[in-house]
Motif scaffolding. Structure first.
Motif, PDB file in Angstrom:
ATOM      1  N   GLY A  48       0.816  -1.201   0.000  1.00 22.15           N
ATOM      2  CA  GLY A  48       0.000   0.000   0.000  1.00 22.15           C
ATOM      3  C   GLY A  48       0.852   1.254   0.000  1.00 22.15           C
ATOM      4  O   GLY A  48       2.017   1.221  -0.429  1.00 22.15           O
ATOM      5  N   LYS A  49       0.264   2.346   0.519  1.00 22.83           N
ATOM      6  CA  LYS A  49       0.961   3.635   0.444  1.00 22.83           C
ATOM      7  C   LYS A  49       1.196   4.183   1.846  1.00 22.83           C
ATOM      8  O   LYS A  49       0.360   4.905   2.384  1.00 22.83           O
ATOM      9  CB  LYS A  49       0.092   4.636  -0.317  1.00 22.83           C
ATOM     10  N   PRO A  50       2.334   3.830   2.451  1.00 31.01           N
ATOM     11  CA  PRO A  50       2.608   4.340   3.791  1.00 31.01           C
ATOM     12  C   PRO A  50       2.982   5.817   3.810  1.00 31.01           C
ATOM     13  O   PRO A  50       2.969   6.437   4.856  1.00 31.01           O
ATOM     14  CB  PRO A  50       3.769   3.480   4.273  1.00 31.01           C
ATOM     15  N   PHE A  51       3.323   6.395   2.687  1.00 30.31           N
ATOM     16  CA  PHE A  51       3.813   7.779   2.691  1.00 30.31           C
ATOM     17  C   PHE A  51       2.838   8.711   2.003  1.00 30.31           C
ATOM     18  O   PHE A  51       2.123   8.314   1.091  1.00 30.31           O
ATOM     19  CB  PHE A  51       5.179   7.851   1.988  1.00 30.31           C
ATOM     20  N   VAL A  52       2.804   9.954   2.492  1.00 31.54           N
ATOM     21  CA  VAL A  52       1.941  10.965   1.868  1.00 31.54           C
ATOM     22  C   VAL A  52       2.793  12.201   1.572  1.00 31.54           C
ATOM     23  O   VAL A  52       3.910  12.331   2.059  1.00 31.54           O
ATOM     24  CB  VAL A  52       0.763  11.360   2.789  1.00 31.54           C
ATOM     25  N   ASP A  53       2.242  13.097   0.816  1.00 31.16           N
ATOM     26  CA  ASP A  53       2.938  14.342   0.534  1.00 31.16           C
ATOM     27  C   ASP A  53       2.824  15.267   1.748  1.00 31.16           C
ATOM     28  O   ASP A  53       1.776  15.330   2.387  1.00 31.16           O
ATOM     29  CB  ASP A  53       2.292  15.053  -0.660  1.00 31.16           C
ATOM     30  N   ASN A  54       3.898  15.951   2.017  1.00 37.12           N
ATOM     31  CA  ASN A  54       3.903  16.937   3.098  1.00 37.12           C
ATOM     32  C   ASN A  54       3.320  16.391   4.415  1.00 37.12           C
ATOM     33  O   ASN A  54       2.332  16.892   4.917  1.00 37.12           O
ATOM     34  CB  ASN A  54       3.096  18.177   2.646  1.00 37.12           C
ATOM     35  N   PRO A  55       3.944  15.342   4.940  1.00 43.37           N
ATOM     36  CA  PRO A  55       3.375  14.747   6.170  1.00 43.37           C
ATOM     37  C   PRO A  55       3.653  15.617   7.393  1.00 43.37           C
ATOM     38  O   PRO A  55       4.614  16.391   7.399  1.00 43.37           O
ATOM     39  CB  PRO A  55       4.131  13.429   6.287  1.00 43.37           C
ATOM     40  N   ALA A 263     -13.583   2.796   9.912  1.00 42.57           N
ATOM     41  CA  ALA A 263     -14.204   3.137   8.634  1.00 42.57           C
ATOM     42  C   ALA A 263     -14.929   4.475   8.720  1.00 42.57           C
ATOM     43  O   ALA A 263     -14.899   5.276   7.798  1.00 42.57           O
ATOM     44  CB  ALA A 263     -15.179   2.034   8.223  1.00 42.57           C
ATOM     45  N   ARG A 264     -15.557   4.737   9.896  1.00 40.47           N
ATOM     46  CA  ARG A 264     -16.352   5.957  10.011  1.00 40.47           C
ATOM     47  C   ARG A 264     -15.481   7.200  10.150  1.00 40.47           C
ATOM     48  O   ARG A 264     -15.788   8.237   9.579  1.00 40.47           O
ATOM     49  CB  ARG A 264     -17.275   5.858  11.240  1.00 40.47           C
ATOM     50  N   VAL A 265     -14.402   7.125  10.935  1.00 39.86           N
ATOM     51  CA  VAL A 265     -13.711   8.369  11.275  1.00 39.86           C
ATOM     52  C   VAL A 265     -12.446   8.634  10.461  1.00 39.86           C
ATOM     53  O   VAL A 265     -11.982   9.771  10.412  1.00 39.86           O
ATOM     54  CB  VAL A 265     -13.349   8.450  12.772  1.00 39.86           C
ATOM     55  N   SER A 266     -11.856   7.632   9.862  1.00 41.89           N
ATOM     56  CA  SER A 266     -10.520   7.861   9.319  1.00 41.89           C
ATOM     57  C   SER A 266     -10.524   8.031   7.805  1.00 41.89           C
ATOM     58  O   SER A 266     -11.443   7.582   7.110  1.00 41.89           O
ATOM     59  CB  SER A 266      -9.610   6.694   9.702  1.00 41.89           C
ATOM     60  N   GLN A 267      -9.463   8.699   7.355  1.00 40.78           N
ATOM     61  CA  GLN A 267      -9.252   8.807   5.924  1.00 40.78           C
ATOM     62  C   GLN A 267      -8.247   7.765   5.459  1.00 40.78           C
ATOM     63  O   GLN A 267      -8.320   7.275   4.340  1.00 40.78           O
ATOM     64  CB  GLN A 267      -8.753  10.210   5.554  1.00 40.78           C
ATOM     65  N   ARG A 268      -7.287   7.470   6.325  1.00 45.54           N
ATOM     66  CA  ARG A 268      -6.321   6.429   6.004  1.00 45.54           C
ATOM     67  C   ARG A 268      -6.360   5.391   7.101  1.00 45.54           C
ATOM     68  O   ARG A 268      -6.662   5.687   8.247  1.00 45.54           O
ATOM     69  CB  ARG A 268      -4.912   7.005   5.885  1.00 45.54           C
ATOM     70  N   THR A 269      -6.012   4.152   6.739  1.00 48.00           N
ATOM     71  CA  THR A 269      -6.003   3.080   7.721  1.00 48.00           C
ATOM     72  C   THR A 269      -4.710   2.294   7.577  1.00 48.00           C
ATOM     73  O   THR A 269      -4.247   2.049   6.458  1.00 48.00           O
ATOM     74  CB  THR A 269      -7.212   2.144   7.528  1.00 48.00           C
ATOM     75  N   ALA A 270      -4.127   1.963   8.754  1.00 50.63           N
ATOM     76  CA  ALA A 270      -2.913   1.140   8.747  1.00 50.63           C
ATOM     77  C   ALA A 270      -3.229  -0.152   9.485  1.00 50.63           C
ATOM     78  O   ALA A 270      -3.786  -0.121  10.581  1.00 50.63           O
ATOM     79  CB  ALA A 270      -1.784   1.887   9.430  1.00 50.63           C
ATOM     80  N   TYR A 271      -2.879  -1.268   8.861  1.00 49.34           N
ATOM     81  CA  TYR A 271      -3.145  -2.554   9.497  1.00 49.34           C
ATOM     82  C   TYR A 271      -1.849  -3.141  10.028  1.00 49.34           C
ATOM     83  O   TYR A 271      -0.886  -3.338   9.283  1.00 49.34           O
ATOM     84  CB  TYR A 271      -3.804  -3.512   8.498  1.00 49.34           C
ATOM     85  N   ILE A 278       1.433  -4.185   8.014  1.00 48.63           N
ATOM     86  CA  ILE A 278       1.163  -5.035   6.859  1.00 48.63           C
ATOM     87  C   ILE A 278       0.709  -4.220   5.660  1.00 48.63           C
ATOM     88  O   ILE A 278       1.212  -4.375   4.551  1.00 48.63           O
ATOM     89  CB  ILE A 278       0.086  -6.098   7.201  1.00 48.63           C
ATOM     90  N   GLU A 279      -0.261  -3.342   5.951  1.00 49.56           N
ATOM     91  CA  GLU A 279      -0.830  -2.645   4.802  1.00 49.56           C
ATOM     92  C   GLU A 279      -1.317  -1.265   5.219  1.00 49.56           C
ATOM     93  O   GLU A 279      -1.860  -1.078   6.304  1.00 49.56           O
ATOM     94  CB  GLU A 279      -2.017  -3.442   4.237  1.00 49.56           C
ATOM     95  N   VAL A 280      -1.098  -0.276   4.381  1.00 48.02           N
ATOM     96  CA  VAL A 280      -1.593   1.079   4.623  1.00 48.02           C
ATOM     97  C   VAL A 280      -2.295   1.551   3.362  1.00 48.02           C
ATOM     98  O   VAL A 280      -1.842   1.239   2.239  1.00 48.02           O
ATOM     99  CB  VAL A 280      -0.457   2.064   4.946  1.00 48.02           C
ATOM    100  N   GLY A 281      -3.401   2.275   3.554  1.00 50.22           N
ATOM    101  CA  GLY A 281      -4.050   2.807   2.366  1.00 50.22           C
ATOM    102  C   GLY A 281      -5.197   3.703   2.729  1.00 50.22           C
ATOM    103  O   GLY A 281      -5.466   3.926   3.925  1.00 50.22           O
ATOM    104  N   ARG A 282      -5.902   4.209   1.696  1.00 55.23           N
ATOM    105  CA  ARG A 282      -7.096   4.959   1.960  1.00 55.23           C
ATOM    106  C   ARG A 282      -8.090   4.032   2.643  1.00 55.23           C
ATOM    107  O   ARG A 282      -8.152   2.839   2.332  1.00 55.23           O
ATOM    108  CB  ARG A 282      -7.688   5.522   0.668  1.00 55.23           C
TER     109      ARG A 282
END
Lengths: 304, 419, 355
Positions: A48-55, A263-271, A278-282
């Motif tokens: 997935g995508k662990p990194f974002v722009d301008n964190p 699911a209700r509160v977050s924009q990104r989720t990390a498992y 293991i996995e990061v994503g929207r």
């Protein structure tokens, strides 16, 4: 870069009664589903995508050890600005340990060692010259169990600003208390009884008071460690609305056991799984089309 | 279902009877233990109160004293012949007594302290000289014991003639029991009717004040350091073991230590409350440290997390949050330690506080004794009248202990906070 | 709240150190310090109290440390931190004088104040005992001469008084007495047990030939339950005697004097322990009481001479004095006068006088 810290630690885990899930053995360690590379004792690669722009915060190759136990294994993850990132995973997966690294609350645990790099606005918070006191003013924390001080509602909120000297006079302090309580959605309920004990409030109100207390210091990041696990559904609902509200101003990292809440509160989720990220994503992507088998097993309720 | 096997519910029910019986037995045993200890306590209190309440009253004799100006002719009021005033009054009251031996027996009815009472009256008010006053004066302890029924008429301590005079005084209403203020306003004396506990109470006060002023801050500081700051090492383990050992050391050992260090090495005065307080501090410290550490441990970690979470420093966390929550426990430990110190005699023996001291101490370095020592000294005195005074002093000690424990409860209530 | 509490404590400590510091620097002492025998204590305290009330000096502080403990403190040196006077229920030993001299306490004034009788008493509910010192020795020694008459000792076989002397009651031997640390016990052993043992010629002969053996025979009290160590508190013994009429107890005369309605003293060799009998010396079990003055302190600690004068005045230690009321047996007139004169001159004690 190894900015490891053998902090002078002051408590054993037993002494302060820390009950992070990492502390106890995972109750349902899913032996069968161990990834193949786990057996060779290598950190699992993150999909997935662990990194974002301008964190706001950037974690790179973070490892956490409790004595010999390797609790977090080479985790790299970004905390984005003005968004909520949820950490999910089965008990003992290291999600609480990870979040406690972000404001160095793990320093208080004897034998805990953190390696790797955690940057807050470009500054490594584990660098030698960094003082934890201002760090924790910047990165606030809300705990699993509502823990207001045994003082009045007013004093609970005013405590942080007082010790940091954020208010020059009583009027300014009053204002900080009011805005913080308003932002925490508690003002209307308590404005007439600010001198009452914080502990006299209901569980949900107490947790919002704790959020107000955190906000009052003016942090950039708010860490929430299962903030609703001790609350009933109505109180939970209110907190969740509040989190959504707070996102406009703060960056929030939340650990939760409830996938619906994530699911209700977050924009990104990390498992997280057994110390591995293991996995990061929207969030929608993680919950609709997980890419890793472990993530899929977890969110479909196969285990966890 | 299998007929050969009883059903689960039947097995449960059968064991249920047994379980309930065991529970009842356990409850009865607990109740019995409490009743038994209450009976012992009641017995103790009954015997002390039964022995001691009579000491609250003192038999007094009413005499018509004429403050004859001739007696004060020399001008030295302090050294005038006050016993003569009493003798004259007695001779006047019993004109039929003329023989020398008989007169001696007659004056023996009045306490030797009566003359000092007159002396004080005259020194306080010179205008008494030349007047005639009817004054209640303390009777001799044998008379007091007789009137209170602690001494039989056949005992031989009082002669037939004396018994007759006592009867005469009683029928005239000139011999009666009055509240014994002396017991609470005087220092020690070898005459039971003149002896009081004030000296010992004041001595106890000074001693405990020193103990409190030293042991509480030291104990709390030690506990905070060991619990919150000290790194876990072999040294801190060693210190911990030593503190626990000290708590179990017989108290006389602290007295020996005090004798060697405070009196020997530091050259501090013997019999002084300041030294007593320091010795008792050594004895009390372990109790306070252990209680304070337990109180600190009992502070929930969530409060520490909360404080650290908003950016409090370690010192702020301890001072603002942990200490206030631990304070009730610390105070309870302190008061328990102080109560123990209040009842202690053995360590004071070594540093000279087990002594006959009449003057009421006026400071931390004046010779002084303490309440339990006063009890011990009186219990050891041959005079019969000290028996009831011993019990009365014990009652006073118990009253102080009750006040202290009450204070502990009040302080707990005052400081206790829920979380 | 906490801050206030801490401030209060800080204030208390400051006050305390403020009060203590100048007093510690103050080297002079304005009250007498007296230590020593618990037997003399009841008499010395009465004198001290009278002295304090009438003289204008502060009341002396008196510690009851036992005779031996008193000499130890007394002989520790000269100076305000050491006591001025020690009371004793026996004479100072040459070894104690040596200790004194070694510590600079060279001049000691000995004052004999009177006598104390030691009595064996039982409850008034029981018939009075009529004994000899030999009877008491046989009743209480661990080893006694063989009843068959052979010149050897056997473990004490006597269980009842009657077995010792047919004239005595058939009741069990049960004597409550002080522990070995007590001066009363020392005196009892010396005056009664040794004397009783010496009534056997062959034991008396041992005294010269084998002193160790003599001491073992004459000074060891039996430990099979017939002699019960009842602690230093004589009041307790009196109470126990009252509760147990079969038992007898050993204590000083003043306790008998104060409790004559409850207990009676045993007649020893046909003499009852009365005030008069002890005073004229006919009652055999009595001992002199003393106090010792550190002459170097006279004139330096205020009130020593005056206290001694009060003690040696007729109204204190005379036959009609207040000490007699407390149970002190006065010395004969001539001895008293001589002693008062010696004391007034502060005549020091020579070591040879102890022989």
């Amino acid at each position: 870069m190894e900015t490891a810290t053998e902090q002078r630690t002051l408590f054993t885990k037993e002494e302060i009664g820390v009950t992070t899930p990492e502390d106890s053995k995972p109750q349902h360690r899913p032996e069968k589903t161990l990834p193949a590379d786990r057996a060779q004792d290598k950190p699992a690669p993150t999909v997935g995508k662990p990194f974002v722009d301008n964190p706001r915060m950037a974690c790179r190759h973070v490892n956490v050890f409790y004595g010999d136990k390797h609790a977090i294994r080479d985790v790299s993850l970004d905390i984005g600005r003005n968004q909520v990132i949820a950490m999910i995973g089965p008990s003992g997966c290291g999600k609480s340990t990870f979040i406690r690294c972000l404001n160095r609350m793990n320093d208080t645990i004897e034998g805990c060692r953190v390696t790797g790099e955690i940057l807050l606005d470009g500054q490594n918070i584990y660098a030698r010259q960094v003082d934890v006191v201002p760090l924790r003013a910047q990165v606030g924390m809300v705990f699993q169990k509502p823990n207001p001080f045994p003082k009045s509602i007013y004093d609970n909120v005013a405590y942080g600003p007082k010790i940091h000297g954020l208010a020059r006079n009583r009027a300014e302090l009053d204002e900080i208390v009011e805005t913080s309580l308003q932002r925490a959605g508690l003002w209307d309920e308590v404005k007439d009884r600010l001198s009452h004990a914080g502990t006299s409030l209901s569980g949900g109100q107490q947790q919002r008071l704790c959020i107000a207390r955190t906000i009052a210091v003016g942090p950039e990041v708010i860490l929430m460690d299962e903030p609703c696990s001790a609350l009933d559904p109505i109180a939970t609902g209110k907190i969740e609305e509040l989190i959504d509200e707070l996102r406009r101003q703060y960056s929030i990292a939340i650990v939760t056991h409830s996938m619906q809440q994530a699911a209700r509160v977050s924009q990104r989720t990390a498992y997280f799984h057994l110390g591995d990220l293991i996995e990061v994503g929207r969030t929608e992507q993680i919950f609709t089309t997980p890419r890793h088998k472990l993530t899929q097993d977890y969110i479909t309720g196969r285990f966890g | 279902m299998n007929n050969g096997k009883p059903k689960t519910i039947e097995i449960v029910q059968r064991s249920l009877v047994r379980r309930y019986r065991a529970e009842r037995r356990f409850r009865r045993m607990g109740l019995g233990a409490i009743v038994l200890s209450l009976v012992f306590l009641g017995f103790l209190f009954a015997s002390i109160v039964g022995n001691g309440y009579t000491a609250l009253f003192q038999t007094q004799v009413q005499l018509d004293i004429s403050f004859d100006p001739e007696t004060f002719a020399t001008g030295e009021l302090a050294n005038a012949d006050y016993p003569r005033l009493i003798k004259e009054a007695l001779y006047k009251a019993f004109p039929q007594v003329t023989a020398r031996g008989e007169r001696r027996a007659l004056t023996g009815l009045v306490s030797s302290g009566a003359a000092f009472q007159l002396r004080q009256m005259v020194l306080a008010d010179r205008s008494l000289i030349g007047t005639r006053r009817s004054i209640w004066l303390p009777a001799d302890d044998d008379v007091d014991m007789l009137v209170k029924g602690h001494l039989s008429r056949q005992a031989g301590r009082l002669s037939e003639a004396q018994l007759a005079w006592i009867g005469q005084l009683q029928s005239q209403g000139k011999l009666a029991k009055h509240f014994n203020w002396t017991l609470f306003t005087a220092g020690d004396s070898r005459e039971p009717e003149l002896a009081g506990i004030l000296g010992a109470v004041v001595g106890s006060f000074y001693t405990l004040l020193v103990t409190l002023a030293l042991s509480f801050p030291l104990g709390v500081a030690t506990a905070v350091y060991l619990e919150e700051f000290a790194p876990r090492s072999r040294w801190t383990d060693l210190i911990e073991v030593n503190i626990n050992n000290l708590a179990a050391v017989p108290s006389i050992v602290f007295g020996l230590l005090g004798l060697a260090v405070f009196l020997g090495a530091f050259g501090m005065p013997r019999s002084a409350p300041v030294v007593g307080g320091m010795v008792l501090t050594l004895m009390t410290l372990p109790t306070i440290i252990i209680a304070s550490r337990a109180a600190l441990q009992a502070v929930p970690p969530s409060i520490r997390d909360a404080a650290l979470g908003v950016g409090a420093s370690k010192m702020q966390m301890i001072l603002h949050h942990v200490l206030p929550l631990a304070l009730p426990g610390m105070l309870t430990g302190t008061i328990i330690g102080m109560a123990r110190a209040l009842g202690e005699t053995a360590p004071l023996l070594m540093i000279g506080m087990v002594a006959f001291i009449v003057d009421i101490p006026g400071g931390f370095t004046d010779p002084a004794t303490v309440l339990p020592v006063q009890i011990y000294l009186w219990a050891d005195s041959p005079e019969r009248a000290f028996v009831e005074r011993t019990a009365a002093a014990t009652l006073a000690l118990l009253a102080f202990l009750i006040v202290m424990n009450g204070l502990a409860v009040v302080l707990r209530r005052r400081f206790e906070r829920r979380w | 709240m906490l801050k206030k509490t801490l401030q209060a404590f800080a204030a208390v400590i400051l006050i305390w150190t403020g009060a203590a510091a100048p007093a510690m620097a103050d080297a002079a002492r304005d009250n007498l310090k007296i230590v020593g025998s618990s037997t003399v204590y009841p008499f010395a305290t009465v004198v001290a109290e009278q002295f304090g009330k009438t003289s204008g000096f502060k009341t002396p502080v008196i510690e009851s440390t036992g005779s031996g403990g008193g000499f130890k403190l007394f002989c520790a040196g000269v100076g305000v931190e050491h006591p001025d006077i020690t009371n004793a229920s026996r004479r100072i030993k040459p070894s104690e004088m040596d200790t004194c001299a070694a510590n600079g306490v060279n001049e000691i004034v000995e004052v004999k104040i009177g006598y104390d009788g030691i009595v064996l008493a039982n409850s008034r509910k029981a018939p009075p005992l009529k004994l000899t010192r030999r009877d008491m020795y046989l009743a209480l020694a661990r080893q006694v001469p063989d009843p068959s008459g052979a010149q050897k000792v056997v473990p004490n076989p006597y269980k009842t008084w009657k077995e010792i002397n047919p004239a005595l009651p058939a009741s069990k031997i049960e004597v409550l007495g002080p522990p070995p640390t007590s001066g009363t016990r020392d005196a009892f052993v010396e005056l009664v047990m040794e004397h009783g043992a010496e009534s056997y010629d062959w034991i008396k002969a041992l005294k010269k030939s084998d002193e160790k053996q003599f001491k073992a025979i004459s000074q060891t009290v039996r430990e099979d339950g017939a002699y019960i160590e009842a602690g230093e508190n004589d009041n307790l013994i009196v109470q126990k005697l009252e509760a147990n009429p079969k038992a007898a107890g050993i204590f000083g005369f003043s306790f008998l004097d104060q409790n004559v309605d409850k207990i009676q003293g045993a007649v020893v060799e046909n003499v009852s322990p009365t005030f008069e009998a002890i005073a004229d010396g006919s009652y055999p079990v009595s001992r002199p009481l003393f106090f010792y003055i550190k002459k170097a302190h006279v004139g330096r600690i205020p009130g020593i001479a005056e206290y001694v004068k009060e003690f040696s005045s007729e109204k204190a230690w005379g036959p009609d004095g207040y000490l007699a009321d407390k149970g002190l047996i006065p010395m004969p007139d001539a001895e008293r006068k001589q002693m008062a004169a010696d004391v007034a001159r502060m005549k020091t004690l020579a070591k040879d006088a102890l022989k």
